[in-house]
Design an enzyme around this catalytic site. Structure first.
Site, PDB file in Angstrom:
ATOM      1  N   ALA A   3     -18.180  -0.968  -5.234  1.00 27.77           N
ATOM      2  CA  ALA A   3     -17.583  -1.657  -4.095  1.00 27.77           C
ATOM      3  C   ALA A   3     -18.061  -2.958  -3.959  1.00 27.77           C
ATOM      4  CB  ALA A   3     -17.800  -0.947  -2.814  1.00 27.77           C
ATOM      5  N   ARG A  26     -20.168  16.417  -0.970  1.00 27.78           N
ATOM      6  CA  ARG A  26     -20.483  15.139   0.059  1.00 27.78           C
ATOM      7  C   ARG A  26     -20.300  16.004   1.320  1.00 27.78           C
ATOM      8  NH1 ARG A  26     -16.971  10.055  -1.219  1.00 27.78           N
ATOM      9  NH2 ARG A  26     -18.896   8.991  -0.511  1.00 27.78           N
ATOM     10  N   GLU A  31       0.880  -1.088  -0.028  1.00 23.77           N
ATOM     11  CA  GLU A  31      -0.019   0.021   0.068  1.00 23.77           C
ATOM     12  C   GLU A  31       1.066   1.277  -0.002  1.00 23.77           C
ATOM     13  OE1 GLU A  31      -3.401   1.084   0.011  1.00 23.77           O
ATOM     14  OE2 GLU A  31      -2.309   2.932   0.211  1.00 23.77           O
ATOM     15  N   ARG A  85     -17.217   4.195   5.804  1.00 25.64           N
ATOM     16  CA  ARG A  85     -16.088   3.385   4.999  1.00 25.64           C
ATOM     17  C   ARG A  85     -14.828   3.340   5.984  1.00 25.64           C
ATOM     18  NH1 ARG A  85     -15.288   4.237  -0.703  1.00 25.64           N
ATOM     19  NH2 ARG A  85     -17.379   5.131  -1.488  1.00 25.64           N
ATOM     20  N   ASP A 122     -11.656  -0.955  -8.878  1.00 25.15           N
ATOM     21  CA  ASP A 122     -11.661   0.222  -9.591  1.00 25.15           C
ATOM     22  C   ASP A 122     -10.636   0.137 -10.462  1.00 25.15           C
ATOM     23  OD1 ASP A 122     -13.968   1.106  -8.270  1.00 25.15           O
ATOM     24  OD2 ASP A 122     -13.029   2.846  -7.507  1.00 25.15           O
TER      25      ASP A 122
HETATM   26  C1  LIG Z   1     -18.956   9.423  -4.354  1.00 28.60           C
HETATM   27  C2  LIG Z   1     -18.818   8.104  -4.590  1.00 28.60           C
HETATM   28  C3  LIG Z   1     -19.779   7.328  -3.679  1.00 28.60           C
HETATM   29  C4  LIG Z   1     -19.708   5.832  -3.908  1.00 28.60           C
HETATM   30  N1  LIG Z   1     -20.755   5.052  -3.375  1.00 28.60           N
HETATM   31  C5  LIG Z   1     -20.824   3.719  -3.225  1.00 28.60           C
HETATM   32  C6  LIG Z   1     -21.648   3.070  -2.954  1.00 28.60           C
HETATM   33  O1  LIG Z   1     -22.536   3.327  -2.200  1.00 28.60           O
HETATM   34  N2  LIG Z   1     -21.435   1.559  -2.988  1.00 28.60           N
HETATM   35  C7  LIG Z   1     -20.618   0.877  -3.857  1.00 28.60           C
HETATM   36  O2  LIG Z   1     -20.603  -0.390  -3.938  1.00 28.60           O
HETATM   37  N3  LIG Z   1     -19.551   1.647  -4.390  1.00 28.60           N
HETATM   38  C8  LIG Z   1     -19.745   2.874  -4.161  1.00 28.60           C
HETATM   39  N4  LIG Z   1     -18.702   3.690  -4.860  1.00 28.60           N
HETATM   40  C9  LIG Z   1     -17.401   3.091  -5.344  1.00 28.60           C
HETATM   41  C10 LIG Z   1     -16.442   2.617  -4.427  1.00 28.60           C
HETATM   42  O3  LIG Z   1     -16.233   3.465  -3.451  1.00 28.60           O
HETATM   43  C11 LIG Z   1     -15.294   2.089  -5.262  1.00 28.60           C
HETATM   44  O4  LIG Z   1     -15.788   1.118  -6.256  1.00 28.60           O
HETATM   45  C12 LIG Z   1     -14.408   1.217  -4.334  1.00 28.60           C
HETATM   46  O5  LIG Z   1     -14.115   2.086  -2.807  1.00 28.60           O
HETATM   47  C13 LIG Z   1     -13.318   1.107  -5.008  1.00 28.60           C
HETATM   48  O6  LIG Z   1     -12.251   0.098  -4.114  1.00 28.60           O
HETATM   49  P1  LIG Z   1     -10.607  -0.272  -4.658  1.00 28.60           P
HETATM   50  O7  LIG Z   1     -10.109  -0.858  -3.529  1.00 28.60           O
HETATM   51  O8  LIG Z   1     -10.906  -0.752  -5.909  1.00 28.60           O
HETATM   52  O9  LIG Z   1      -9.938   1.259  -4.635  1.00 28.60           O
HETATM   53  P2  LIG Z   1      -9.577   2.384  -3.743  1.00 28.60           P
HETATM   54  O10 LIG Z   1     -10.406   2.262  -2.745  1.00 28.60           O
HETATM   55  O11 LIG Z   1      -9.126   3.521  -4.471  1.00 28.60           O
HETATM   56  O12 LIG Z   1      -8.222   1.744  -3.196  1.00 28.60           O
HETATM   57  C14 LIG Z   1      -6.929   1.686  -4.068  1.00 28.60           C
HETATM   58  C15 LIG Z   1      -5.784   1.707  -2.858  1.00 28.60           C
HETATM   59  O13 LIG Z   1      -4.630   1.522  -3.821  1.00 28.60           O
HETATM   60  C16 LIG Z   1      -3.593   2.447  -3.245  1.00 28.60           C
HETATM   61  N5  LIG Z   1      -2.527   2.722  -4.595  1.00 28.60           N
HETATM   62  C17 LIG Z   1      -2.906   3.288  -5.356  1.00 28.60           C
HETATM   63  N6  LIG Z   1      -1.841   3.410  -6.250  1.00 28.60           N
HETATM   64  C18 LIG Z   1      -0.925   2.649  -5.746  1.00 28.60           C
HETATM   65  C19 LIG Z   1       0.322   2.153  -6.123  1.00 28.60           C
HETATM   66  N7  LIG Z   1       0.889   2.630  -7.173  1.00 28.60           N
HETATM   67  N8  LIG Z   1       1.270   1.698  -5.418  1.00 28.60           N
HETATM   68  C20 LIG Z   1       0.515   1.100  -4.256  1.00 28.60           C
HETATM   69  N9  LIG Z   1      -0.776   1.385  -3.778  1.00 28.60           N
HETATM   70  C21 LIG Z   1      -1.420   2.107  -4.553  1.00 28.60           C
HETATM   71  C22 LIG Z   1      -4.363   3.603  -2.718  1.00 28.60           C
HETATM   72  O14 LIG Z   1      -3.658   4.483  -1.867  1.00 28.60           O
HETATM   73  C23 LIG Z   1      -5.627   2.941  -2.116  1.00 28.60           C
HETATM   74  O15 LIG Z   1      -5.599   2.369  -0.938  1.00 28.60           O
HETATM   75  C24 LIG Z   1     -18.692   5.014  -4.611  1.00 28.60           C
HETATM   76  C25 LIG Z   1     -17.527   5.741  -5.212  1.00 28.60           C
HETATM   77  C26 LIG Z   1     -17.639   7.401  -5.432  1.00 28.60           C
HETATM   78  C27 LIG Z   1     -16.814   8.102  -5.655  1.00 28.60           C
END
Ligand SMILES: Cc1cc2nc3c(=O)[nH]c(=O)nc-3n(C[C@H](O)[C@H](O)[C@H](O)COP(=O)(O)OP(=O)(O)OC[C@H]3O[C@@H](n4cnc5c(N)ncnc54)[C@H](O)[C@@H]3O)c2cc1C
Length: 442
Positions: A335, A206, A37, A124, A322
């Protein structure tokens, strides 16, 4: 049955919902895993996230502890009569002209969308805190910003190089590094159109409002239960979080303008700015916006809808969450789809036929076939449904009946999946791919 510990090592890049649920699921399936991370600790930004029935099923499938963590921190609609309500949809624009909104609020409900679980929101950070407890501390490496990955010729190990000059190795690397994924760039090439996400021309304010204030503003029914206030070129959703002590609000606005500050996806905004964007809306919307803090965070809504990723893997490097299918949030399912990815990846990696580096590539081929179409559909559908809420969708406009039908149909596609079957299907694809690999090597 005693499971045999796998003799390959998985690197998970990124510790958000995708990375953490994946690491938990692999660790508890006896698969050696390390999370890298970039931040100095696990953390989530933003307040509420909600989960649809498919996501909750996927949690149970991945690891009971994930589901228990969710149950521990989740807040549902506060009224017993609304436990199956996902959102009450309101005309946020024309009606409710009374300034004492209590009397005006209920009549603005245009229709109600239900599902088997109703609305549920977790804060969250609280959810993350519970997830972290499910893995040992030494699984995570912090301050590790991944820059590149190279394959070592002598033994095929993947060498990950980090910004701090350090390196580590693994047999398979899974990029859960979010919407601006570096791993995606490594897979598709930095110049490929899908390497970077694109702006959907929507941004969102937000905010959090103390529940008693929200009740004063819009009445108990609308404050205590999830609502979607629709309008022309904007919509606002609200649901209770923090065991009903707080109302979470997200107010979306569509704009022809560009987002000026990529790669930053958030900026500081103000309540006054939000009130300007929602000028002309009814009192439910205005009264709630007036209760937000003076300074509000504004989130640009980017996604991978304009240029979908052509593949979720290259060799033994894959992407999930994502990083693979960043979506706008209008279905509230991004998510949840991260956790579906986890269910499929954990199933495939645990499969007893998977032993060698060649098998790991077959895993990613099967994962890609199993997951790409569904998750890329979500991205497109989410754009469309966001426009429905704002009376902008083609052939739908402001026709509430059509909006309701569109939501019910699409929510059905999202929620009514059998996670066991999805994983079994992925395993059958894996079987075929492993046969191809074996035949090719004879
Ligand atoms: C306004 C908003 C509301 C939402 N509401 C909902 C909802 O109600 N329900 C739902 O299901 N989804 C919702 N979503 C979508 C949801 O938040 C995301 O799909 C989900 O949080 C993505 O998780 P992730 O782990 O893929 O990415 P992230 O949460 O972005 O995590 C990525 C991680 O990777 C790390 N990282 C990045 N680059 C590197 C690198 N090069 N090296 C090492 N670490 C790195 C970052 O620091 C981070 O910790 C919402 C999104 C938004 C914007």
């Amino acid at each position: 049955m005693v499971s045999q510990r796998k003799n390959f090592r998985v690197a998970v890049v990124g510790g958000g919902i995708a990375g953490l649920t994946l690491a938990i699921s692999l660790h508890h399936r006896d698969i050696p895993v390390t999370i890298y991370e970039q931040a100095e600790a696990f953390g989530e930004v933003g307040a509420g996230v909600s989960f649809s029935p498919n996501a909750v099923e996927a949690m149970k499938f991945c690891h009971q502890g994930i589901h228990q963590a969710f149950e521990k921190v989740c807040t549902r609609n506060l009224w017993p009569s609304k436990q199956d309500v996902w959102f009450d949809y309101l005309d946020g624009y024309h009606t409710g002209t009374s300034t004492t909104a209590k009397s005006a609020s209920r009549q603005d409900i245009a229709f109600t969308i239900r599902n088997s679980l109703g609305q549920n929101g977790v804060h969250r950070a609280h959810f993350l805190e519970e997830l972290i407890k499910l893995i040992p501390h030494d699984i995570a490496r912090f301050n590790k910003h991944l820059e590149t990955i190279v394959e070592r010729e002598s033994d095929g190990k993947l060498l990950m190089k980090f910004a701090d000059g350090t390196e580590d190795e693994a047999d398979v690397v899974l990029g859960c590094d979010g919407i601006k994924s570096q791993v995606r760039q490594l897979i598709v090439g930095a110049d490929h159109p899908s390497a970077k996400p694109s702006y959907t021309h929507k941004y969102a304010y937000r905010g959090l409002i103390p529940m008693e204030k929200a009740i004063e503003a819009v009445g108990e029914e609308l404050a205590s239960n999830a609502c979607m206030h629709m309008g022309p070129g904007g919509h606002m959703l609200t649901f209770p979080v923090n065991q009903g002590k707080t109302l979470n609000i997200v107010a979306f606005h569509t704009t022809p303008g560009e987002w000026s500050d990529y790669p930053r996806l958030t900026r500081q905004g103000t309540r006054d700015e939000a009130l300007r964007d929602f000028a002309g809306y009814g009192p439910n919307v205005i009264n709630l916006l007036k209760l937000t803090e003076k300074e509000l965070s504004v989130w640009a809504i980017f996604d991978l809808g304009k240029d979908p990723v052509p593949t979720f893997y290259k060799g033994r490097v894959g992407i999930a969450g994502d990083a693979a299918h960043a979506t706008s949030p209008h279905h509230g399912a991004g998510a949840g789809f991260c956790i579906e990815d986890t269910a499929v990846l954990a199933t495939l990696l645990r499969d007893k036929r998977v032993q060698t580096q060649g098998d790991l590539e077959a895993v990613l081929v099967a994962y890609d076939i199993s997951r790409r179409e569904r998750s890329q559909w979500l991205v497109q559908s989410s754009r469309f449904i966001g426009d429905c809420y704002e009376w902008r969708a083609e052939n739908v406009g402001q026709d509430f009946k059509r909006i309701e039908e569109a939501i019910n149909y699409r929510n059905g596609v999202i929620a009514n999946v059998d996670i066991d079957q999805m994983c079994e299907h992925a395993k059958s694809i894996l079987g075929k791919k492993l046969t191809c690999v074996t035949k090719a090597s004879i």
